[in-house]
Design a protein around this motif. Structure first.
Motif, PDB file in Angstrom:
ATOM      1  N   ALA A   1       0.866  -1.194   0.000  1.00 12.30           N
ATOM      2  CA  ALA A   1       0.000   0.000   0.000  1.00 12.30           C
ATOM      3  C   ALA A   1       0.894   1.233   0.000  1.00 12.30           C
ATOM      4  O   ALA A   1       1.888   1.287   0.738  1.00 12.30           O
ATOM      5  N   GLY A   2       0.589   2.186  -0.872  1.00  5.89           N
ATOM      6  CA  GLY A   2       1.420   3.396  -0.983  1.00  5.89           C
ATOM      7  C   GLY A   2       2.655   3.201  -1.847  1.00  5.89           C
ATOM      8  O   GLY A   2       3.455   4.126  -1.997  1.00  5.89           O
ATOM      9  N   GLY A   3       2.796   2.007  -2.436  1.00 12.76           N
ATOM     10  CA  GLY A   3       3.987   1.702  -3.236  1.00 12.76           C
ATOM     11  C   GLY A   3       3.923   2.279  -4.647  1.00 12.76           C
ATOM     12  O   GLY A   3       2.860   2.723  -5.107  1.00 12.76           O
ATOM     13  N   THR A   4       5.075   2.257  -5.311  1.00  9.74           N
ATOM     14  CA  THR A   4       5.225   2.912  -6.620  1.00  9.74           C
ATOM     15  C   THR A   4       5.887   1.987  -7.632  1.00  9.74           C
ATOM     16  O   THR A   4       6.923   1.375  -7.334  1.00  9.74           O
ATOM     17  N   LEU A   5       5.295   1.918  -8.817  1.00  3.18           N
ATOM     18  CA  LEU A   5       5.915   1.233  -9.962  1.00  3.18           C
ATOM     19  C   LEU A   5       6.482   2.283 -10.904  1.00  3.18           C
ATOM     20  O   LEU A   5       5.819   3.287 -11.194  1.00  3.18           O
ATOM     21  N   LEU A   6       7.708   2.066 -11.383  1.00  2.00           N
ATOM     22  CA  LEU A   6       8.306   2.904 -12.427  1.00  2.00           C
ATOM     23  C   LEU A   6       8.702   1.987 -13.568  1.00  2.00           C
ATOM     24  O   LEU A   6       9.485   1.046 -13.370  1.00  2.00           O
ATOM     25  N   VAL A   7       8.157   2.245 -14.755  1.00  2.00           N
ATOM     26  CA  VAL A   7       8.471   1.385 -15.902  1.00  2.00           C
ATOM     27  C   VAL A   7       8.784   2.269 -17.104  1.00  2.00           C
ATOM     28  O   VAL A   7       8.111   3.273 -17.334  1.00  2.00           O
ATOM     29  N   VAL A   8       9.815   1.895 -17.852  1.00  2.00           N
ATOM     30  CA  VAL A   8      10.218   2.680 -19.020  1.00  2.00           C
ATOM     31  C   VAL A   8       9.882   1.894 -20.287  1.00  2.00           C
ATOM     32  O   VAL A   8       9.952   0.658 -20.305  1.00  2.00           O
ATOM     33  N   GLN A   9       9.502   2.615 -21.340  1.00  2.00           N
ATOM     34  CA  GLN A   9       9.146   1.956 -22.595  1.00  2.00           C
ATOM     35  C   GLN A   9       9.169   2.960 -23.744  1.00  2.00           C
ATOM     36  O   GLN A   9       9.265   4.167 -23.525  1.00  2.00           O
ATOM     37  N   SER A  10       9.048   2.434 -24.952  1.00  2.00           N
ATOM     38  CA  SER A  10       8.984   3.269 -26.155  1.00  2.00           C
ATOM     39  C   SER A  10       7.535   3.657 -26.468  1.00  2.00           C
ATOM     40  O   SER A  10       6.600   2.924 -26.129  1.00  2.00           O
ATOM     41  N   GLU A  11       7.396   4.758 -27.180  1.00  2.00           N
ATOM     42  CA  GLU A  11       6.068   5.128 -27.697  1.00  2.00           C
ATOM     43  C   GLU A  11       5.497   4.008 -28.566  1.00  2.00           C
ATOM     44  O   GLU A  11       4.273   3.830 -28.653  1.00  2.00           O
ATOM     45  N   TYR A  12       6.377   3.229 -29.233  1.00  2.00           N
ATOM     46  CA  TYR A  12       5.904   2.203 -30.168  1.00  2.00           C
ATOM     47  C   TYR A  12       5.298   0.994 -29.466  1.00  2.00           C
ATOM     48  O   TYR A  12       4.748   0.112 -30.122  1.00  2.00           O
ATOM     49  N   ALA A  13       5.464   0.929 -28.129  1.00  2.00           N
ATOM     50  CA  ALA A  13       4.830  -0.166 -27.384  1.00  2.00           C
ATOM     51  C   ALA A  13       3.578   0.323 -26.658  1.00  2.00           C
ATOM     52  O   ALA A  13       3.036  -0.398 -25.814  1.00  2.00           O
ATOM     53  N   GLY A  14       3.119   1.552 -26.971  1.00  2.00           N
ATOM     54  CA  GLY A  14       1.834   1.992 -26.431  1.00  2.00           C
ATOM     55  C   GLY A  14       1.894   2.529 -25.010  1.00  2.00           C
ATOM     56  O   GLY A  14       1.497   1.829 -24.064  1.00  2.00           O
ATOM     57  N   VAL A  15       2.360   3.759 -24.860  1.00  2.00           N
ATOM     58  CA  VAL A  15       2.412   4.373 -23.528  1.00  2.00           C
ATOM     59  C   VAL A  15       0.989   4.528 -22.967  1.00  2.00           C
ATOM     60  O   VAL A  15       0.733   4.239 -21.791  1.00  2.00           O
ATOM     61  N   GLY A  16       0.060   4.937 -23.846  1.00  2.00           N
ATOM     62  CA  GLY A  16      -1.337   5.106 -23.410  1.00  2.00           C
ATOM     63  C   GLY A  16      -1.928   3.791 -22.922  1.00  2.00           C
ATOM     64  O   GLY A  16      -2.684   3.755 -21.947  1.00  2.00           O
ATOM     65  N   GLN A  17      -1.570   2.692 -23.607  1.00  2.00           N
ATOM     66  CA  GLN A  17      -2.078   1.372 -23.190  1.00  2.00           C
ATOM     67  C   GLN A  17      -1.590   1.035 -21.785  1.00  2.00           C
ATOM     68  O   GLN A  17      -2.325   0.498 -20.966  1.00  2.00           O
ATOM     69  N   THR A  18      -0.310   1.324 -21.520  1.00  2.00           N
ATOM     70  CA  THR A  18       0.240   1.019 -20.192  1.00  2.00           C
ATOM     71  C   THR A  18      -0.509   1.820 -19.126  1.00  2.00           C
ATOM     72  O   THR A  18      -0.908   1.273 -18.093  1.00  2.00           O
TER      73      THR A  18
END
Ligand SMILES: C[S@@+](CC[C@H](N)C(=O)[O-])C[C@H]1O[C@@H](n2cnc3c(N)ncnc32)[C@H](O)[C@@H]1O
Length: 222
Positions: A150-167
């Motif tokens: 609870a209160g935790g954070t995910l940080l993930v990096v990716q390209s626009e070509y893999a769908g930032v909006g989808q993530t």
């Protein structure tokens, strides 16, 4: 960014650096339990340890990368536990306060033969994200609420070509508050360069486009 190197291990790049910068700006790590998923040479986990994390556990599929990361951690006395195996093994030792991930995210058409891929692009497992680039991203979005305290954070990096909006959408569907916290435009690496003409022909990119936007998405668990 101190990075161990080996020919058969992903060499830290723009995405690694952007993720480390986002990690260092995400708030104090002191006292927090961190997971580095898809750890490669371990550079993200090492940064977390140097930022004062209480514990860092790294998960990596490639034995060569695990050996390199463990050797570097031992030589530099960096307290990071490096585990060999799929990132999903992190579910066995959850919860984490911070989860950082630089997954393979380059989309490669299913019909592409391995011989059509550039030989100088580093280990295929480090960048091949499946036909839509989401081989790891989709299951990670689903698993994120379970991985995080609870209160935790995910940080993930990716390209626009893999769908930032989808993530962002999938993380929101999973109950997390998600947004882009860092982004950068970078030149195509060898894999995208090798696909660029096909993508131009199909209209996926404009003629002459040879750069992509990468982004770090932050998702917080209430
Ligand atoms: C883009 S590299 C990132 C390496 C490192 N974290 C960095 O930022 O420099 C992705 C890494 O994920 C690893 N990998 C791919 N699929 C994996 C999986 N299912 N579980 C764990 N690691 C995986 C690859 O071997 C590669 O080392």
């Amino acid at each position: 960014m101190t990075a161990p190197a080996a020919a058969d291990v992903y060499r830290p790049q723009h995405d690694s650096r952007l993720l480390i910068a986002a990690l260092s700006e995400a708030g104090p790590l002191r006292g927090r339990r961190v997971a580095d998923l898809c750890a490669g040479s371990g550079v993200i986990g090492f940064a977390a340890a140097k930022l004062g994390a209480a514990s860092v556990t790294a998960f990596e599929l490639s034995p060569a990368a695990v050996s390199l990361a463990r050797a570097h951690a031992a030589a530099a006395a960096i307290p990071v536990e490096v585990r060999l195996g799929c990132w999903t093994r992190a579910l066995d030792c959850r919860p984490f306060d911070v989860v950082a991930c630089n997954p393979p995210y380059v989309p490669i058409a299913s019909a592409t033969a391995p011989s059509e891929l550039p030989a100088d692009a580093g280990p295929i497992c480090s960048w091949h994200g499946g036909h839509d680039g989401r081989r790891v991203l989709d299951p990670l979005c689903r698993a994120a609420p379970e991985l995080l305290a609870a209160g935790g954070t995910l940080l993930v990096v990716q390209s626009e070509y893999a769908g930032v909006g989808q993530t962002i959408r999938r993380l929101a569907e999973a109950g997390l508050r998600a947004r882009v916290v860092a982004a950068e435009r970078i030149p195509y690496g060898p894999v995208l360069s090798s696909q660029a003409r096909d993508w131009e022909a199909s209209g996926r990119i404009g003629v002459g486009c040879r750069s992509e936007r990468i982004a770090v998405i932050r998702a917080d668990k209430p």
